[in-house]
Design a protein around this motif. Structure first.
Motif, mmCIF file in Angstrom:
data_model
loop_
_atom_site.group_PDB
_atom_site.id
_atom_site.type_symbol
_atom_site.label_atom_id
_atom_site.label_comp_id
_atom_site.label_asym_id
_atom_site.label_seq_id
_atom_site.Cartn_x
_atom_site.Cartn_y
_atom_site.Cartn_z
ATOM 1 N N THR A 180 0.807 -1.225 0.000
ATOM 2 C CA THR A 180 0.000 0.000 0.000
ATOM 3 C C THR A 180 0.842 1.277 0.000
ATOM 4 O O THR A 180 0.290 2.374 -0.099
ATOM 5 C CB THR A 180 -0.921 0.026 1.239
ATOM 6 O OG1 THR A 180 -0.116 -0.114 2.423
ATOM 7 C CG2 THR A 180 -1.933 -1.112 1.174
ATOM 8 N N ASP A 181 2.168 1.163 0.126
ATOM 9 C CA ASP A 181 3.009 2.359 0.156
ATOM 10 C C ASP A 181 2.938 3.105 -1.176
ATOM 11 O O ASP A 181 2.812 2.494 -2.249
ATOM 12 C CB ASP A 181 4.457 1.984 0.463
ATOM 13 C CG ASP A 181 4.664 1.623 1.928
ATOM 14 O OD1 ASP A 181 3.673 1.658 2.691
ATOM 15 O OD2 ASP A 181 5.804 1.292 2.302
ATOM 16 N N LEU A 182 3.071 4.414 -1.092
ATOM 17 C CA LEU A 182 2.969 5.253 -2.281
ATOM 18 C C LEU A 182 4.202 5.145 -3.170
ATOM 19 O O LEU A 182 4.134 5.416 -4.371
ATOM 20 C CB LEU A 182 2.762 6.715 -1.875
ATOM 21 C CG LEU A 182 1.503 6.998 -1.046
ATOM 22 C CD1 LEU A 182 1.485 8.453 -0.601
ATOM 23 C CD2 LEU A 182 0.257 6.658 -1.850
ATOM 24 N N GLY A 204 8.508 -6.597 -6.634
ATOM 25 C CA GLY A 204 8.628 -7.101 -5.270
ATOM 26 C C GLY A 204 8.681 -6.012 -4.220
ATOM 27 O O GLY A 204 8.762 -6.313 -3.028
ATOM 28 N N ARG A 205 8.690 -4.728 -4.659
ATOM 29 C CA ARG A 205 8.728 -3.571 -3.773
ATOM 30 C C ARG A 205 10.047 -3.493 -3.000
ATOM 31 O O ARG A 205 10.095 -3.052 -1.852
ATOM 32 C CB ARG A 205 7.544 -3.589 -2.790
ATOM 33 C CG ARG A 205 6.190 -3.776 -3.431
ATOM 34 C CD ARG A 205 5.830 -2.571 -4.276
ATOM 35 N NE ARG A 205 5.372 -1.438 -3.429
ATOM 36 C CZ ARG A 205 5.299 -0.174 -3.864
ATOM 37 N NH1 ARG A 205 5.691 0.131 -5.076
ATOM 38 N NH2 ARG A 205 4.857 0.782 -3.059
ATOM 39 N N GLY A 233 4.365 5.515 3.471
ATOM 40 C CA GLY A 233 3.151 4.746 3.743
ATOM 41 C C GLY A 233 1.887 5.542 3.497
ATOM 42 O O GLY A 233 1.844 6.768 3.688
ATOM 43 N N SER A 234 0.835 4.841 3.104
ATOM 44 C CA SER A 234 -0.468 5.483 2.883
ATOM 45 C C SER A 234 -1.521 4.973 3.852
ATOM 46 O O SER A 234 -2.633 5.495 3.877
ATOM 47 C CB SER A 234 -0.942 5.223 1.445
ATOM 48 O OG SER A 234 -1.173 3.832 1.233
ATOM 49 N N ALA A 235 -1.175 3.959 4.656
ATOM 50 C CA ALA A 235 -2.121 3.380 5.611
ATOM 51 C C ALA A 235 -1.400 3.128 6.926
ATOM 52 O O ALA A 235 -0.164 3.019 6.971
ATOM 53 C CB ALA A 235 -2.705 2.074 5.070
#
Length: 310
Positions: A180-182, A204-205, A233-235
């Motif tokens: 969920t990271d931007l 794989g981020r 992070g967005s959450a």
């Protein structure tokens, strides 16, 4: 036309001090007036192929010649630069004990630590990633900070390492963003190091960062360095995880929460590998200053962390 030093003139006899291989090579190249491209072309005349990046790494002490074809290249370099036969070779000392340390090392594979890590192997090959057992992490301290929304904000990492081989100048650190990271995280050197090459694996981020130490380490030398990771992070986050190929002798993780976003509970956990379930290791005390920590000594689990509930 390049002016070369008189053949067979012994730099040791001239200076009285035995140089290191990178210093001696750099001085000889500088005296010759050659560029690395010109030196590479002179080597090719002798049917010796060495890349420009390899020559540059030898000069800076990031890597050293070890394989037979590399050692043959060094003997040709001695001839081309007018150095006494065997002079540069004599400065290399004993070969890195890769096999011995690999057999003794308990280092985990990247695949044991991360799902989908097999895709990282080509990227790791492009960086100066230490082999198994080449570095011992004597101490690692991490402070992980969350923002007022409970999102991952930044992590400050302090490490003390010891080299188990000669000519080690770098280590490689991996950080992984949440789905969920931007964006992928960013790494900034703070003290005792600089940031080298970086590689990313978007599917794989993953972010792979090369840490350049403040000097070339010999066997038994230690180095202390610190760097910072910025997250996007967005959450709200619910955990922080440290995956270690070779566990630190001492590892301290402190999670610092924002006063406006304090969790109801924190617990520590371990995992033997990414393929096995977590093992709960009990509740952690949340102090008056809104932080919780765990401390390990010679931890055997490859993965340790703190998770919390809101």
């Amino acid at each position: 036309m390049h002016t070369l030093p008189a053949p067979h003139r012994d730099p040791v006899a001239m200076s009285g001090v035995r140089e290191s291989f990178p210093v001696a090579l750099t001085r000889a190249i500088d005296r010759s007036g050659m560029s690395l491209e010109q030196l590479q072309r002179r080597l090719s005349v002798h049917e010796v192929k060495v890349s420009l990046s390899t020559l540059s790494y030898w000069r800076r002490g990031r890597t050293r010649p070890e394989r037979p074809e590399s050692l043959r290249a060094v003997t040709i370099i001695e001839e081309v630069l007018g150095l006494p036969p065997g002079y540069l070779i004599s400065l290399l000392g004993p070969r890195k004990p890769r096999g011995r340390w690999a057999s003794r090392s308990s280092a985990k594979s990247h695949e044991a630590l991360w799902d989908g890590a097999s895709a990282l192997n080509p990227l790791l090959a492009e960086l100066d990633d230490p082999g198994p057992g080449e570095l011992t992490f004597l101490s690692v301290r991490e402070q992980h900070f969350l923002d007022r929304e409970g999102r991952d904000d930044r992590t400050v990492v302090h490490a003390v390492i010891r080299s188990e081989v000669d000519w080690r100048r770098t280590c490689v650190v991996l950080h992984r963003a949440e789905p969920t990271d931007l964006a992928l995280p960013t790494v900034t050197a703070l003290s005792g190091c600089a940031l080298g090459q970086t590689r990313t694996h978007e599917p794989g981020r993953f972010l792979l960062s090369e840490i350049l130490l403040d000097r070339v380490l010999r066997i038994g030398d230690t180095a202390a360095f610190s760097y910072e990771v910025r997250w996007h992070g967005s959450a709200a986050s619910t955990r922080f995880v440290r995956a270690m190929r070779q566990c630190a002798r001492e590892y301290l993780l402190e999670v610092v929460f924002h006063p406006e976003a304090v969790p109801t509970s924190c617990r520590q956990f371990r995992r033997e590998s990414s393929r096995l379930p977590e093992t709960d290791h009990g509740e952690l005390h949340l102090g008056a200053y809104n932080s919780a920590h765990l401390l390990t000594h010679d931890e055997k689990s490859a993965i340790v962390g703190i998770r919390w509930s809101w």
